[in-house]
Design a protein around this motif. Structure first.
Motif, PDB file in Angstrom:
ATOM      1  N   PHE A   1      -5.712  12.264  16.268  1.00 53.72           N
ATOM      2  CA  PHE A   1      -4.406  12.379  16.900  1.00 53.72           C
ATOM      3  C   PHE A   1      -3.431  11.434  16.223  1.00 53.72           C
ATOM      4  O   PHE A   1      -3.820  10.418  15.640  1.00 53.72           O
ATOM      5  N   ASN A   2      -2.133  11.763  16.356  1.00 51.69           N
ATOM      6  CA  ASN A   2      -1.138  10.765  15.985  1.00 51.69           C
ATOM      7  C   ASN A   2      -1.021   9.757  17.124  1.00 51.69           C
ATOM      8  O   ASN A   2      -1.746   9.831  18.123  1.00 51.69           O
ATOM      9  N   ASP A   3      -0.135   8.784  17.002  1.00 50.57           N
ATOM     10  CA  ASP A   3      -0.077   7.684  17.960  1.00 50.57           C
ATOM     11  C   ASP A   3       0.336   8.124  19.360  1.00 50.57           C
ATOM     12  O   ASP A   3      -0.042   7.499  20.346  1.00 50.57           O
ATOM     13  N   THR A   4       1.086   9.217  19.486  1.00 50.70           N
ATOM     14  CA  THR A   4       1.505   9.700  20.810  1.00 50.70           C
ATOM     15  C   THR A   4       0.619  10.818  21.344  1.00 50.70           C
ATOM     16  O   THR A   4       0.848  11.305  22.456  1.00 50.70           O
ATOM     17  N   GLU A   5      -0.363  11.247  20.564  1.00 50.42           N
ATOM     18  CA  GLU A   5      -1.267  12.345  20.904  1.00 50.42           C
ATOM     19  C   GLU A   5      -0.545  13.684  21.052  1.00 50.42           C
ATOM     20  O   GLU A   5      -1.057  14.611  21.655  1.00 50.42           O
ATOM     21  N   GLU A   6       0.605  13.797  20.446  1.00 52.49           N
ATOM     22  CA  GLU A   6       1.336  15.067  20.452  1.00 52.49           C
ATOM     23  C   GLU A   6       0.919  15.970  19.292  1.00 52.49           C
ATOM     24  O   GLU A   6       1.184  17.174  19.318  1.00 52.49           O
ATOM     25  N   PHE A   7       0.259  15.393  18.284  1.00 56.10           N
ATOM     26  CA  PHE A   7      -0.116  16.147  17.101  1.00 56.10           C
ATOM     27  C   PHE A   7      -1.548  15.809  16.698  1.00 56.10           C
ATOM     28  O   PHE A   7      -2.074  14.741  17.010  1.00 56.10           O
ATOM     29  N   VAL A   8      -2.165  16.751  15.975  1.00 54.13           N
ATOM     30  CA  VAL A   8      -3.507  16.587  15.430  1.00 54.13           C
ATOM     31  C   VAL A   8      -3.411  16.706  13.910  1.00 54.13           C
ATOM     32  O   VAL A   8      -2.732  17.599  13.397  1.00 54.13           O
ATOM     33  N   LEU A   9      -4.095  15.819  13.190  1.00 58.94           N
ATOM     34  CA  LEU A   9      -4.073  15.817  11.735  1.00 58.94           C
ATOM     35  C   LEU A   9      -5.487  15.997  11.190  1.00 58.94           C
ATOM     36  O   LEU A   9      -6.440  15.455  11.734  1.00 58.94           O
ATOM     37  N   SER A  10      -5.596  16.747  10.093  1.00 63.03           N
ATOM     38  CA  SER A  10      -6.864  16.874   9.393  1.00 63.03           C
ATOM     39  C   SER A  10      -6.594  17.274   7.949  1.00 63.03           C
ATOM     40  O   SER A  10      -5.457  17.197   7.477  1.00 63.03           O
ATOM     41  N   ILE A  11      -7.638  17.722   7.248  1.00 64.59           N
ATOM     42  CA  ILE A  11      -7.572  17.976   5.803  1.00 64.59           C
ATOM     43  C   ILE A  11      -7.931  19.420   5.499  1.00 64.59           C
ATOM     44  O   ILE A  11      -8.840  19.985   6.109  1.00 64.59           O
ATOM     45  N   ASP A  12      -7.220  20.012   4.544  1.00 61.71           N
ATOM     46  CA  ASP A  12      -7.625  21.291   3.963  1.00 61.71           C
ATOM     47  C   ASP A  12      -8.146  21.009   2.564  1.00 61.71           C
ATOM     48  O   ASP A  12      -7.382  20.621   1.664  1.00 61.71           O
ATOM     49  N   GLU A  13      -9.460  21.146   2.365  1.00 63.74           N
ATOM     50  CA  GLU A  13     -10.080  20.754   1.102  1.00 63.74           C
ATOM     51  C   GLU A  13      -9.670  21.632  -0.083  1.00 63.74           C
ATOM     52  O   GLU A  13      -9.325  21.097  -1.141  1.00 63.74           O
ATOM     53  N   PRO A  14      -9.682  22.977   0.037  1.00 64.56           N
ATOM     54  CA  PRO A  14      -9.369  23.798  -1.145  1.00 64.56           C
ATOM     55  C   PRO A  14      -7.960  23.574  -1.685  1.00 64.56           C
ATOM     56  O   PRO A  14      -7.759  23.560  -2.901  1.00 64.56           O
ATOM     57  N   SER A  15      -6.989  23.409  -0.795  1.00 65.16           N
ATOM     58  CA  SER A  15      -5.607  23.228  -1.241  1.00 65.16           C
ATOM     59  C   SER A  15      -5.227  21.763  -1.424  1.00 65.16           C
ATOM     60  O   SER A  15      -4.108  21.461  -1.848  1.00 65.16           O
ATOM     61  N   ASN A  16      -6.142  20.854  -1.046  1.00 66.94           N
ATOM     62  CA  ASN A  16      -5.875  19.422  -1.172  1.00 66.94           C
ATOM     63  C   ASN A  16      -4.628  19.039  -0.381  1.00 66.94           C
ATOM     64  O   ASN A  16      -3.750  18.321  -0.867  1.00 66.94           O
ATOM     65  N   GLU A  17      -4.578  19.507   0.877  1.00 67.03           N
ATOM     66  CA  GLU A  17      -3.400  19.270   1.708  1.00 67.03           C
ATOM     67  C   GLU A  17      -3.776  18.604   3.034  1.00 67.03           C
ATOM     68  O   GLU A  17      -4.910  18.713   3.505  1.00 67.03           O
ATOM     69  N   ILE A  18      -2.796  17.939   3.611  1.00 67.87           N
ATOM     70  CA  ILE A  18      -2.905  17.378   4.955  1.00 67.87           C
ATOM     71  C   ILE A  18      -2.267  18.372   5.914  1.00 67.87           C
ATOM     72  O   ILE A  18      -1.143  18.827   5.696  1.00 67.87           O
ATOM     73  N   VAL A  19      -3.005  18.721   6.959  1.00 65.67           N
ATOM     74  CA  VAL A  19      -2.563  19.753   7.901  1.00 65.67           C
ATOM     75  C   VAL A  19      -2.296  19.113   9.255  1.00 65.67           C
ATOM     76  O   VAL A  19      -3.060  18.268   9.716  1.00 65.67           O
TER      77      VAL A  19
END
Length: 375
Positions: free
Chosen positions: A308-326
């Motif tokens: 989660f981000n600091d306010t728990e309003e968003f979730v972050l993770s990784i997309d390995e094939p595209s090398n991106e943060i989602v």
């Protein structure tokens, strides 16, 4: 602090208006000598530590990173890395900060849990007190080997205490009181250490877990009333923080794929998990019900985590094939952003600050990137 889950049960099948996640940029770049494998912020957000396959741990002071970000800084050279610790002989798997004192703990493939001290005074009001009768609920599982080192000097590079476990230490988590430490290992049951006596205990009340039950991650809840384990067998298990009994097992939470991470929401009503099935899932603790799925990011190779981000309003993770943060809206589960990670190869780890709009990504390219909201 906003709690976006107060009405989640009522709206779980209803799509609302998703929020926009502010644009972030890499504002500081640092490197290890080998793969950067993990990171952890201190509870007050003033420090972040990173662990590497080169067996080193770097400790950054966030205020110094911000000082470097200022275009007109006149303070001369600023070194955000205030300590580098060398004591493990195998890659670092996980890190955690003591909730009150200046102790950083690390777990590694060399079966050891190391403690390091750095000089800083934490804020007040972080102490939780619990009474636990260990002799009633645990059986002693092993003897520990301890080494003590004085880290009061800034030049110190070695641990002041070493706990030798019987297994590869994959994950570590301090109890909010600071008196106990959980170690997730190749063993299917988390090892509980009394920080004051250094004894290790195993729960005497455990479910049957197969040979593939090694723990990828263990995390306490905000009060220590529960802890959660994410295992290689794909299961998420919830444990009572006092009795250490398994209160709920979500078998095949990620199918036959490994469950790679799990963490509680601040109100302890939900657990966010991530797995090598390329799914990020939100579970209701009281019922074990799947509440949300955050889809559209592929992670099948690395021990990826979702946070989660600091306010728990968003979730972050990784997309390995595209090398991106989602990034997803936590309430609607809509994907709201997807950014190039700027790592060479997919990031191995992502960790968000508990206090501000900033996060760390760690890469196979050895780099550690500090991302800050672009104001």
């Amino acid at each position: 602090m906003m709690n976006v889950y107060c009405e989640i049960s009522a709206v779980q099948d209803t799509k609302g208006s998703s929020k926009s996640f502010p644009k972030h940029e890499t504002r500081h770049l640092s490197e290890h000598k080998n793969i950067a494998r993990c990171a952890r912020f201190s509870p007050d957000g003033k420090f972040v530590a990173t662990g590497s396959a080169d067996t080193s741990i770097k400790l950054f002071e966030i205020s110094k990173i911000k000082q470097m970000m200022l275009p007109d800084s006149k303070e001369g050279p600023v070194r955000p890395v205030i300590r580098t610790f060398y004591d493990h002989v195998q890659p670092i798997n996980d890190l955690d900060f003591h909730p009150q004192s200046t102790v950083l703990i690390s777990g590694a493939k060399d079966n050891t849990i190391n403690s390091s001290v750095f000089t800083y005074r934490y804020g007040e009001n972080r102490c939780f007190v619990f009474e636990v009768e260990l002799t009633d609920i645990f059986t002693l599982c092993l003897k520990c080997v301890h080494r003590f080192f004085d880290f009061s000097k800034a030049t110190a590079k070695r641990a002041f205490r070493v706990i030798q476990d019987t297994h590869n230490v994959r994950s570590v988590s301090f109890h909010p009181s600071g008196d106990f430490l959980l170690a997730g290992t190749d063993h299917p049951i988390a090892h509980l250490y009394d920080v004051n006596t250094f004894q290790c205990y195993l729960s005497a009340n455990t479910p049957e877990i197969g040979v593939n039950g090694a723990i990828n991650q263990v995390r306490y809840s905000s009060t220590g009333g529960m802890y959660v384990t994410a295992s290689k067998d794909g299961a998420i298990r919830l444990w009572d923080g006092v009795s250490a009994g398994c209160v709920r097992a979500i078998a095949d939470a990620h199918g036959t794929a490994e469950a790679t991470s799990a963490c509680f929401t601040k109100d302890q009503r939900f657990v966010l998990s991530c797995g090598k099935d390329s799914a990020v899932k939100l579970w209701e603790i009281g019922t074990g019900r799947l509440v949300k799925q955050y889809l559209g990011a592929t992670h099948t190779q690395f021990r990826c985590q979702a946070v989660f981000n600091d306010t728990e309003e968003f979730v972050l993770s990784i997309d390995e094939p595209s090398n991106e943060i989602v990034i997803w809206d936590a309430l609607t589960a809509d994907k709201v952003a997807k950014w190039p990670s700027n790592h060479i190869g997919a990031p191995r780890w992502i960790e968000h600050s508990p206090t501000e709009a900033a996060f760390i990504s760690c890469g196979t390219d050895r780099s550690v990137r500090f991302w800050k909201e672009n104001l």
